[in-house]
Design a protein around this motif. Structure first.
Motif, PDB file in Angstrom:
ATOM      1  N   TYR A  99     -11.329  20.070  -2.105  1.00 11.80           N
ATOM      2  CA  TYR A  99     -10.506  20.173  -1.460  1.00 11.80           C
ATOM      3  C   TYR A  99      -9.722  20.765  -1.225  1.00 11.80           C
ATOM      4  N   ASP A 100      -8.576  21.306   0.581  1.00 16.01           N
ATOM      5  CA  ASP A 100      -7.498  21.615  -0.038  1.00 16.01           C
ATOM      6  C   ASP A 100      -6.528  20.452   0.114  1.00 16.01           C
ATOM      7  N   ALA A 101      -5.370  20.382  -0.382  1.00 15.30           N
ATOM      8  CA  ALA A 101      -4.377  19.357  -0.854  1.00 15.30           C
ATOM      9  C   ALA A 101      -3.607  19.709   0.614  1.00 15.30           C
ATOM     10  N   ASP A 102      -3.183  20.653   0.949  1.00 12.15           N
ATOM     11  CA  ASP A 102      -2.446  20.358   2.413  1.00 12.15           C
ATOM     12  C   ASP A 102      -3.033  19.602   3.432  1.00 12.15           C
ATOM     13  N   THR A 103      -4.259  20.587   3.973  1.00 12.37           N
ATOM     14  CA  THR A 103      -5.355  19.683   4.649  1.00 12.37           C
ATOM     15  C   THR A 103      -5.946  19.118   4.803  1.00 12.37           C
ATOM     16  N   GLY A 104      -6.687  18.745   4.293  1.00 14.98           N
ATOM     17  CA  GLY A 104      -7.953  17.513   3.525  1.00 14.98           C
ATOM     18  C   GLY A 104      -9.590  18.433   3.514  1.00 14.98           C
ATOM     19  N   ALA A 105      -9.326  19.776   4.137  1.00 15.71           N
ATOM     20  CA  ALA A 105     -10.393  20.254   4.519  1.00 15.71           C
ATOM     21  C   ALA A 105     -10.962  20.890   3.039  1.00 15.71           C
ATOM     22  N   VAL A 106     -13.046  20.569   3.315  1.00 14.52           N
ATOM     23  CA  VAL A 106     -13.880  21.077   2.119  1.00 14.52           C
ATOM     24  C   VAL A 106     -13.470  21.889   2.314  1.00 14.52           C
ATOM     25  N   LEU A 107     -13.064  22.857   0.773  1.00 14.40           N
ATOM     26  CA  LEU A 107     -13.366  24.118   0.242  1.00 14.40           C
ATOM     27  C   LEU A 107     -14.019  24.688   0.079  1.00 14.40           C
ATOM     28  N   GLY A 108     -15.829  23.838  -0.681  1.00 19.69           N
ATOM     29  CA  GLY A 108     -16.816  23.731  -1.002  1.00 19.69           C
ATOM     30  C   GLY A 108     -16.889  22.863  -2.079  1.00 19.69           C
ATOM     31  N   THR A 109     -18.269  23.701  -2.911  1.00 24.24           N
ATOM     32  CA  THR A 109     -18.379  23.097  -4.150  1.00 24.24           C
ATOM     33  C   THR A 109     -17.955  23.734  -5.311  1.00 24.24           C
ATOM     34  N   LEU A 110     -17.044  23.496  -6.747  1.00 26.71           N
ATOM     35  CA  LEU A 110     -17.587  24.411  -7.612  1.00 26.71           C
ATOM     36  C   LEU A 110     -18.530  24.570  -8.725  1.00 26.71           C
ATOM     37  N   LYS A 111     -18.940  25.612  -8.569  1.00 26.42           N
ATOM     38  CA  LYS A 111     -20.725  26.142  -9.364  1.00 26.42           C
ATOM     39  C   LYS A 111     -20.538  26.966 -10.560  1.00 26.42           C
ATOM     40  N   GLU A 112     -19.187  27.497 -11.278  1.00 26.55           N
ATOM     41  CA  GLU A 112     -19.266  27.646 -12.412  1.00 26.55           C
ATOM     42  C   GLU A 112     -17.431  27.773 -12.625  1.00 26.55           C
ATOM     43  N   THR A 128     -10.989  33.786 -18.808  1.00 27.21           N
ATOM     44  CA  THR A 128     -11.003  35.152 -18.685  1.00 27.21           C
ATOM     45  C   THR A 128      -9.953  35.209 -20.006  1.00 27.21           C
ATOM     46  N   GLY A 129      -9.289  34.829 -20.564  1.00 28.81           N
ATOM     47  CA  GLY A 129      -8.383  34.947 -21.614  1.00 28.81           C
ATOM     48  C   GLY A 129      -7.134  34.069 -21.346  1.00 28.81           C
ATOM     49  N   ALA A 130      -6.280  34.074 -19.971  1.00 27.24           N
ATOM     50  CA  ALA A 130      -5.709  34.135 -19.785  1.00 27.24           C
ATOM     51  C   ALA A 130      -5.540  32.445 -18.649  1.00 27.24           C
ATOM     52  N   ASN A 131      -6.655  32.557 -18.197  1.00 20.84           N
ATOM     53  CA  ASN A 131      -6.987  31.803 -18.092  1.00 20.84           C
ATOM     54  C   ASN A 131      -8.299  31.206 -17.182  1.00 20.84           C
ATOM     55  N   ASP A 132      -8.885  29.759 -16.699  1.00 24.26           N
ATOM     56  CA  ASP A 132      -9.713  30.254 -16.760  1.00 24.26           C
ATOM     57  C   ASP A 132     -10.096  30.132 -14.951  1.00 24.26           C
ATOM     58  N   VAL A 133     -11.027  30.740 -14.715  1.00 21.24           N
ATOM     59  CA  VAL A 133     -11.246  30.984 -12.815  1.00 21.24           C
ATOM     60  C   VAL A 133     -12.346  30.070 -12.762  1.00 21.24           C
ATOM     61  N   TRP A 134     -12.185  29.396 -11.320  1.00 17.07           N
ATOM     62  CA  TRP A 134     -13.101  28.660 -11.077  1.00 17.07           C
ATOM     63  C   TRP A 134     -14.099  29.544 -10.125  1.00 17.07           C
ATOM     64  N   HIS A 135     -14.995  29.268  -9.772  1.00 18.90           N
ATOM     65  CA  HIS A 135     -16.089  30.157  -8.911  1.00 18.90           C
ATOM     66  C   HIS A 135     -16.153  28.534  -7.581  1.00 18.90           C
ATOM     67  N   VAL A 136     -15.852  28.778  -6.537  1.00 13.33           N
ATOM     68  CA  VAL A 136     -16.283  27.535  -5.455  1.00 13.33           C
ATOM     69  C   VAL A 136     -16.829  28.149  -4.635  1.00 13.33           C
ATOM     70  N   CYS A 137     -18.386  27.685  -4.309  1.00 18.53           N
ATOM     71  CA  CYS A 137     -18.942  28.435  -2.654  1.00 18.53           C
ATOM     72  C   CYS A 137     -18.647  27.545  -1.180  1.00 18.53           C
ATOM     73  N   ASN A 138     -19.092  28.386  -0.965  1.00 16.94           N
ATOM     74  CA  ASN A 138     -19.294  27.512   0.981  1.00 16.94           C
ATOM     75  C   ASN A 138     -20.151  28.214   1.492  1.00 16.94           C
ATOM     76  N   ASP A 139     -20.204  27.954   2.718  1.00 11.98           N
ATOM     77  CA  ASP A 139     -21.360  28.552   3.225  1.00 11.98           C
ATOM     78  C   ASP A 139     -21.274  30.279   3.746  1.00 11.98           C
ATOM     79  N   ARG A 140     -19.361  30.729   3.418  1.00  8.44           N
ATOM     80  CA  ARG A 140     -19.104  31.962   3.645  1.00  8.44           C
ATOM     81  C   ARG A 140     -18.918  33.075   2.231  1.00  8.44           C
TER      82      ARG A 140
END
Length: 170
Positions: free
Chosen positions: A106-119, A123-135
């Protein structure tokens, strides 16, 4: 739903001739994997005793009970090893990566659903979250400025995305 048995690494080869295994750890650090006296060979809880474990570069060398020859060790190549969730005490606010997978984002400011965390990618410095939606798939840096809240029990992650990740409106 939280799994009791969590993937923790993969047998990628053998070490020596006495049945020692080379394990690629899927933990924050290889040393984490060396703390366990029991590992599991499946999600059903088939237990195997760890006789010894040590870090060797970026892998872990494991000696398991009942694996005494290189031939026995070779048969385990490609096997995924698991830990029991009950054997780990996470720090406050900590979570297992596997628990993040499938969370609704979810978006903290709008409450909108951004997608689903899939992976989750390391990366070394930090993890990267793969968020998927219909776009499509969107790569989100897992850093404190972006992650607002993680609620594993509710399968919910709240982000404040960096401008341009999901669209130009952020």
């Amino acid at each position: 739903m939280k799994q009791q048995y969590l993937e923790t690494g993969k047998v990628v080869g053998t070490h020596g001739i006495a049945g020692e295994l080379r394990v690629q750890p899927w933990c924050d650090t290889p040393a984490f994997l060396t703390r366990f006296k029991t590992l599991y060979t499946d999600r059903a809880g088939t237990a195997v005793s760890v006789l010894s474990a040590r870090v060797h570069g970026n892998i872990v060398l494991l000696k398991l009970a009942g694996v005494t020859t290189i031939e026995q060790a070779e048969r385990l190549r490609g096997a995924v090893l698991y830990i029991d969730r009950a054997d780990v005490q996470l720090p406050a606010g900590g979570w297992f990566v596997q628990d993040l997978l499938g969370c609704v984002v979810y978006d903290a400011d709008t409450g909108a659903v951004l997608g689903t965390l899939k992976e989750v990618s390391k990366t070394g410095a930090n993890d990267v979250w793969h968020v998927c939606n219909d776009r499509g798939e969107f790569l989100v840096p897992a850093i404190p400025d972006v992650i607002v809240e993680v609620d594993i029990d509710a399968q919910r992650v709240t982000l404040r995305p960096i401008k341009g990740i999901f669209d130009d409106a952020h």
